[in-house]
Design an enzyme around this catalytic site. Structure first.
Site, PDB file in Angstrom:
ATOM      1  N   HIS A 269      32.302  43.409  28.086  1.00 28.25           N
ATOM      2  CA  HIS A 269      33.075  42.166  28.004  1.00 28.25           C
ATOM      3  C   HIS A 269      32.241  40.923  28.329  1.00 28.25           C
ATOM      4  CE1 HIS A 269      36.772  39.945  27.790  1.00 28.25           C
ATOM      5  NE2 HIS A 269      36.766  39.584  29.045  1.00 28.25           N
TER       6      HIS A 269
HETATM    7  O1  LIG Z   1      43.856  38.816  29.831  1.00 27.40           O
HETATM    8  C1  LIG Z   1      43.079  38.319  28.999  1.00 27.40           C
HETATM    9  O2  LIG Z   1      43.318  38.299  27.774  1.00 27.40           O
HETATM   10  C2  LIG Z   1      41.819  37.634  29.478  1.00 27.40           C
HETATM   11  C3  LIG Z   1      41.084  38.427  30.510  1.00 27.40           C
HETATM   12  C4  LIG Z   1      39.930  37.683  31.071  1.00 27.40           C
HETATM   13  O3  LIG Z   1      39.817  36.487  30.955  1.00 27.40           O
HETATM   14  C5  LIG Z   1      38.980  38.415  31.828  1.00 27.40           C
HETATM   15  C6  LIG Z   1      37.804  37.822  32.152  1.00 27.40           C
HETATM   16  C7  LIG Z   1      36.982  38.230  33.167  1.00 27.40           C
HETATM   17  C8  LIG Z   1      35.783  37.647  33.416  1.00 27.40           C
HETATM   18  O4  LIG Z   1      35.006  37.161  32.465  1.00 27.40           O
HETATM   19  C9  LIG Z   1      35.273  37.477  34.750  1.00 27.40           C
HETATM   20  O5  LIG Z   1      36.010  37.773  35.683  1.00 27.40           O
HETATM   21  O6  LIG Z   1      34.115  37.100  34.911  1.00 27.40           O
END
Ligand SMILES: O=C(O)CCC(=O)/C=C/C=C(\O)C(=O)O
Length: 290
Positions: A269
Site C-alpha cells: 500500500h
Molecule cells: O479506508 C480507506 O479507503 C483509506 C485507508 C487509508 O487511507 C490508509 C492509509 C494508511 C497509510 O498510508 C498510513 O497510515 O500511512
C-alpha cells in the site's frame, strides 16, 4: 561554482496556518520546501500516526531538487494539526482544508499527490475546485466504494481500525507488516517513530473512532462523478495492496477521461516508499512532460 541543493528536513519545513472549516477555525500543520517553482501538494493516508512527512519522506527531496515547491498538508485530525470529529465525508473535509491552506498561501493552482485517504481527498478537491488543479497522482486511493474481488473492509483496513481502537505496539506491528510487500525493510526505528507519533496524539485516535461510529463510510464512492475530472491523472498501485485493492485503480482508470495506470509488482500500500526511486522518476516525468 555550483551550489548544493538545500537539504529539506521535517523541522526545517514545518509551518502552521489557520483555516476556516465551516463554523470552526482550525490550525493545520504543513511542511513547505518553499521556492518559486510549480507547487506540488502531497496528502497522506488515514492510518494512526500518519502525517505528510511520515508518508512522503522519500519523495520530498527529489521533487524539491527538480525545482518544485513541495507542500505536505497534515489533514485535520492527524499529527500536529488540530483535532476534529468527522461525521460526514472525510474526503470532502480534507479537500476543504486543502482549499483553506491554498487560499491562505495565495496559491492559485497545484499538482496533487494523494496516498490512500489522500487520493480520495485529491478526487474530492478536483471535483469541487477543477480550476485549482494541475495534474493528479493517485496512489492506493481515489474513491471509496467496493472492490469487485476483495471483501470489504479489506484485511489492512480491519487492522487499521483495530489499531485506532487499541493503540498498542503489537497492533501497530500487525498493521505495518501488511502495508508493504517486503517486510525486511521495516526497521525498529520506523516502528518506534510511528508509535511515538500515534501515542503523542491520543485525541486524534479517539476522534477517529468517534467519527467511524457516527459515520462508518468516511470515504464516499465518487465512482459516478469521476468523468467530471478532465485533468491528467497518473494512477499508481501496488499489486499486493491489502488495504485498498488494486481493482479500485482500474475503476479510476475507467472513470477518468485522461488517466493512465501503473501497477508495481512486489508492492503493497506504500508504493511511494517501497518503490521510491521509480515512483519519484515516474512522477517527475509525468509533471514535467506533456
Ligand atoms: O479506508 C480507506 O479507503 C483509506 C485507508 C487509508 O487511507 C490508509 C492509509 C494508511 C497509510 O498510508 C498510513 O497510515 O500511512
Amino acid at each position: 561554482m555550483t551550489t548544493s541543493p538545500t537539504l529539506h528536513t521535517e523541522a526545517s519545513t514545518s509551518r502552521y496556518a489557520r483555516i476556516k472549516e465551516q463554523d470552526l477555525e482550525l490550525q493545520v500543520h504543513y511542511n513547505d520546501t518553499g521556492g518559486t517553482g510549480p507547487v506540488v501538494v502531497m496528502l497522506h493516508g488515514s492510518g494512526p500516526g500518519a502525517s505528510g512527512w511520515a508518508n512522503f519522506n522519500r519523495n520530498v527531496q527529489p521533487l524539491a531538487d527538480a525545482g518544485f515547491r513541495v507542500i505536505l498538508l497534515d489533514c485535520p485530525g492527524w499529527s500536529k494539526s488540530d483535532p476534529i470529529v468527522c461525521t460526514g465525508s472525510r474526503s470532502d473535509l480534507n479537500a476543504r482544508a486543502l482549499k483553506g491552506l491554498l487560499d491562505t498561501l495565495n496559491i492559485e493552482r497545484a499538482h496533487l499527490i494523494g496516498n490512500s485517504m489522500g487520493g480520495h481527498s485529491t478526487v474530492a478537491f478536483a471535483l469541487a475546485n477543477p480550476e485549482r488543479i494541475g495534474k493528479l497522482v493517485l496512489m492506493g486511493g481515489g474513491t471509496g466504494g467496493p472492490s469487485q474481488f476483495v471483501p470489504m473492509p479489506a484485511e489492512g483496513i480491519k487492522l487499521l481500525q483495530a489499531l485506532y481502537r487499541e493503540p498498542t505496539i503489537e497492533n501497530l506491528r500487525r498493521m505495518i507488516q501488511v502495508f508493504v510487500f517486503d517486510t525486511s525493510h521495516l526497521t525498529e526505528e520506523l516502528f518506534q517513530a510511528r508509535l511515538n507519533n500515534m501515542l503523542s496524539r491520543r485525541d486524534h485516535l479517539e476522534n477517529f473512532v468517534k467519527s467511524l461510529e457516527a459515520n462508518p463510510r468516511q470515504f464516499p464512492d465518487f465512482g459516478p462523478r469521476l468523468g467530471e475530472i478532465k485533468a491528467p491523472a497518473l494512477i499508481i498501485w501496488g499489486r499486493d495492496d491489502r488495504f485498498v485493492p488494486m481493482d479500485i485503480g482500474l475503476r479510476l482508470l475507467w472513470g477518468m477521461a485522461n488517466a493512465e495506470l501503473h501497477i508495481f509488482s512486489r508492492c503493497g500500500h506504500w508504493a511511494q516508499w517501497e518503490h521510491a526511486d521509480k515512483f519519484n522518476r515516474m512522477v517527475l516525468d509525468f509533471f514535467t512532460k506533456d
